[in-house]
Design a protein around this motif. Sequence first.
Motif, PDB file in Angstrom:
ATOM      1  N   UNK A 152       0.841  -1.200   0.000  1.00 15.40           N
ATOM      2  CA  UNK A 152       0.000   0.000   0.000  1.00 15.40           C
ATOM      3  C   UNK A 152       0.876   1.250   0.000  1.00 15.40           C
ATOM      4  N   UNK A 153       1.881   1.285   0.854  1.00 13.96           N
ATOM      5  CA  UNK A 153       2.778   2.426   0.900  1.00 13.96           C
ATOM      6  C   UNK A 153       3.630   2.543  -0.352  1.00 13.96           C
ATOM      7  N   UNK A 154       4.068   1.403  -0.880  1.00 15.60           N
ATOM      8  CA  UNK A 154       4.873   1.425  -2.103  1.00 15.60           C
ATOM      9  C   UNK A 154       4.037   1.899  -3.288  1.00 15.60           C
ATOM     10  N   UNK A 155       2.789   1.481  -3.334  1.00 19.34           N
ATOM     11  CA  UNK A 155       1.912   1.925  -4.413  1.00 19.34           C
ATOM     12  C   UNK A 155       1.726   3.433  -4.371  1.00 19.34           C
ATOM     13  N   UNK A 156       1.494   3.965  -3.183  1.00 22.40           N
ATOM     14  CA  UNK A 156       1.314   5.412  -3.053  1.00 22.40           C
ATOM     15  C   UNK A 156       2.574   6.156  -3.463  1.00 22.40           C
ATOM     16  N   UNK A 157       3.741   5.626  -3.071  1.00 18.95           N
ATOM     17  CA  UNK A 157       5.004   6.267  -3.440  1.00 18.95           C
ATOM     18  C   UNK A 157       5.198   6.241  -4.947  1.00 18.95           C
ATOM     19  N   UNK A 158       4.927   5.098  -5.563  1.00 24.22           N
ATOM     20  CA  UNK A 158       5.084   4.990  -7.011  1.00 24.22           C
ATOM     21  C   UNK A 158       4.148   5.935  -7.742  1.00 24.22           C
ATOM     22  N   UNK A 159       2.921   6.054  -7.257  1.00 26.67           N
ATOM     23  CA  UNK A 159       1.933   6.914  -7.924  1.00 26.67           C
ATOM     24  C   UNK A 159       2.307   8.394  -7.865  1.00 26.67           C
ATOM     25  N   UNK A 160       3.116   8.765  -6.889  1.00 26.39           N
ATOM     26  CA  UNK A 160       3.553  10.160  -6.863  1.00 26.39           C
ATOM     27  C   UNK A 160       4.950  10.335  -7.482  1.00 26.39           C
ATOM     28  N   UNK A 161       5.423   9.297  -8.178  1.00 28.67           N
ATOM     29  CA  UNK A 161       6.637   9.418  -8.964  1.00 28.67           C
ATOM     30  C   UNK A 161       7.934   9.078  -8.260  1.00 28.67           C
ATOM     31  N   UNK A 162       7.866   8.449  -7.092  1.00 24.31           N
ATOM     32  CA  UNK A 162       9.080   8.082  -6.361  1.00 24.31           C
ATOM     33  C   UNK A 162       9.769   6.912  -7.062  1.00 24.31           C
ATOM     34  N   UNK A 163      11.052   7.022  -7.418  1.00 24.87           N
ATOM     35  CA  UNK A 163      11.755   5.883  -7.996  1.00 24.87           C
ATOM     36  C   UNK A 163      11.957   4.791  -6.947  1.00 24.87           C
ATOM     37  N   UNK A 164      11.659   3.549  -7.333  1.00 29.86           N
ATOM     38  CA  UNK A 164      11.841   2.390  -6.451  1.00 29.86           C
ATOM     39  C   UNK A 164      12.813   1.451  -7.154  1.00 29.86           C
ATOM     40  N   UNK A 165      13.998   1.326  -6.603  1.00 29.18           N
ATOM     41  CA  UNK A 165      15.095   0.599  -7.252  1.00 29.18           C
ATOM     42  C   UNK A 165      15.298  -0.721  -6.524  1.00 29.18           C
ATOM     43  N   UNK A 166      15.184  -1.817  -7.250  1.00 26.48           N
ATOM     44  CA  UNK A 166      15.193  -3.146  -6.663  1.00 26.48           C
ATOM     45  C   UNK A 166      16.453  -3.905  -7.060  1.00 26.48           C
ATOM     46  N   UNK A 167      17.047  -4.575  -6.082  1.00 27.57           N
ATOM     47  CA  UNK A 167      18.127  -5.529  -6.297  1.00 27.57           C
ATOM     48  C   UNK A 167      17.686  -6.855  -5.684  1.00 27.57           C
ATOM     49  N   UNK A 168      17.395  -7.814  -6.550  1.00 27.35           N
ATOM     50  CA  UNK A 168      16.885  -9.101  -6.078  1.00 27.35           C
ATOM     51  C   UNK A 168      17.123 -10.142  -7.160  1.00 27.35           C
ATOM     52  N   UNK A 169      17.551 -11.352  -6.803  1.00 27.77           N
ATOM     53  CA  UNK A 169      17.843 -12.354  -7.836  1.00 27.77           C
ATOM     54  C   UNK A 169      16.628 -12.753  -8.675  1.00 27.77           C
ATOM     55  N   UNK A 170      15.457 -12.832  -8.049  1.00 26.95           N
ATOM     56  CA  UNK A 170      14.243 -13.221  -8.762  1.00 26.95           C
ATOM     57  C   UNK A 170      13.372 -12.000  -9.013  1.00 26.95           C
ATOM     58  N   UNK A 171      12.647 -12.047 -10.091  1.00 25.75           N
ATOM     59  CA  UNK A 171      11.681 -10.977 -10.368  1.00 25.75           C
ATOM     60  C   UNK A 171      10.382 -11.313  -9.624  1.00 25.75           C
ATOM     61  N   UNK A 172      10.271 -10.747  -8.431  1.00 25.67           N
ATOM     62  CA  UNK A 172       9.108 -11.010  -7.593  1.00 25.67           C
ATOM     63  C   UNK A 172       7.968 -10.089  -8.009  1.00 25.67           C
TER      64      UNK A 172
END
Length: 774
Positions: free
Chosen positions: A230-250
């Motif tokens: 829920x918090x990540x969705x709100x951040x993304x909707x206001x244009x916050x870049x979310x940078x992921x480092x993870x072996x699998x594409x979850x």
Amino acid sequence: MNEKPLFKPYDHPSGGWGSARSLGNILVREGVLGSGTLALTRQNKVDGFQCVSCAWVKPAQPLPFEICENGAKATAWEITAHRCTPAFFAKHTVTELLEWDDYHLEQAGRLTQPMRYDVATDKYVAVGWGTAIAEIGRALRAMEDRKSVVFYSSGRTSNEASYLYALFARVYGNNNLPDSSNMCHETTSVALPETIGVPVGTVSLDDFAETDCIFFFGQNPGSNSPRMLHGLQAASQRGVPIIVYNPLRERGLERFINPQSPRQMLSGHETRIASQYNQVKAGGDLAALTGICKAVVGLDDEARAAGRHGVLDDAFIAEHAHGFDTFVAWLREQHWGELEQRAGLSRAAMEASAAIYARAKAVIGIYGMGLTQHRAGVETVQMVANLLLMRGNIGRAGAGICPVRGHSNVQGQRTVGITEKPALVPMDRLAAQYGFTPPREEGLSTVDACQAILDGKINAFVMLGGNFVRAIPDRGQMEPAWRRMKLTVNVATKLNRSHLVHGEASYILPVIGRIEKDRQASGLQDLSIEDSTGCIHGSRGVRSPASPHLISEVRLVCEMAKATLDANPKLTWDAWRDDYRLIRRSIGETYPEIFYDYDRRMWEPGGFRRPMPARERKWKTKTGRANFITPRGLDEDLDMPEVGHGTLRMMTLRSNDQFNTTVYGYSDRFRGIEGTRKVVLMNRADIDRLGLAPGQRVTVRTTSKDNIERKLGGLTVVAYNIPVGCVGSYYPEANVLLPLWHYAEGSKTPAAKSIPVTVHKEGDAVVEPAMAAE
């Protein structure tokens, strides 16, 4: 589990109708569709019960349904209509039940009465509470070596029960208090005090609304803490870049539809989560973080050379930091070619992350067990802190470090004394408060306890919740050793494998769950827990207990302590049992800086927060500053053989249909695996290179120097988007492949995210790869 499992890619987002259907299915299966839905309205509410699943933040202003798919599954699982009665045990021997899988053992339902193992019939038989507790007390008193007893606790245990349990153990005579934190975030508890002076994260829920950049390392919110979406969705909707480092594409880090939004559900409009997704190799995060930090230094050099303001926060570093020059000098020595090879990523990808980081004013760094469960996990967590400190992203609104804990109160029980490390407990205060001499010798962590069991040094093991035998490494060695103990005590709500791999004398003691009403002599009782952000909340049960024969964990601890310990007028077990407010008063006396005015503050919306000096830029470290920690090298797994033609790095995984060792079903829909958990995920290039084929049955073997055979057979090869040289298989089944000695240096957290293995066709002769030289 289906005889013919299905492997079909799942193209839908996390959440959405898939989540709604999955929740509906478990409510129907557990026979609680109507009553369960009603209970869910009280979950994570200020005056309701706190979720028994993960420890994600409990907001001050909750949604009408402040739940997620896995949290709702945990509730349905606990309030199930199914019952595991003495009649069930009369039908099945322990030997027979050992052949059952994890799902079907727990699906037998809620335990209803205390049970004692009967060696003559190889069955558990009903026993009265008074008899069981008296027998356990006599056995514990008779132990000549008080250090031969272990008191383990699960992260679901309340603050009240945890405090009394830790006190019981110390009055008994040892600090043998391992817990589930040892298996997941002990690395955090070791890494962060040295770096920023606190053992927990610094981020609050409000910071997610103020941040302008989020980094994710080795954590999967879609399955492990979905309310975070829920918090990540709100951040993304206001244009916050979310940078992921993870072996699998979850999927939870890719895209999301909020199941509680009618508009999104009806329109099918999904939110992109990750703006940049980097599939780092298992064990490659330390190199990737080094690359990002090195690139930040390069950007700072360029800016200064061009006469612009530097990228680094010079004022913060000058006033608050120590060790920065040494760290930067080390960064400059690292070569991009080696960083790329170890991380499995291009220099351009790491530089792209650095460029976004350099422009952001407030950055949150989130990580999970993908970082903590490596040999160099402590240094890797400290590297996340290094990255944040470079631009002053600790002690700033919208910024900070955020380790995502697992069990719902694994952090809280540590706060009130569940730890094997006496230096973390106010022993002098306990001595004065209760009139005894607390033991000062360091106790046994999970790994230490396992080794002591292998060495024949442990006579009794008391489990306050959890499924310890199933969760630990090296199961092939541990289970035979476990059976040599004199006494095993299992406090639980449902049957699991730990109850079946028993000592000479063994008891199953069923208790009231957190969702249930707890009535004692003074009336209905409340409990408290601490979430991932260090906020302490009240929790109030809403349902009648599953059986009239159940007692609370608090009452059980009090009764066992009375049956075991000598009388002491300052240890008021009867009063604590009857009124939990008195326990909280005692906790407040032991920890006055945290738990003052406890009973009132725990009902504040959002809970009350434990002191967090690092948020105020007060550094409780040896230097009095925030410390840049320079790693010894780039290798996250120091005793690994080189990954070559035969050796691969295995990471253990959790499915979308489980929480820790609890398996809710056989539908890992995000990965498209239905009807089985006996799989090994492999990159198609590795499948072809090793002469295998998708759908083929294989055996996976651990590569090690100790000449102990560790293998897991009957696995089906699944072609999957996983980095070359890496494979994945489900926890806890794959724990049999994890050597006990393969753990994080400094924290002894099992290094389950990078196990050296080879994969063989079923029936093939085994030729072990040559190990790297000592």
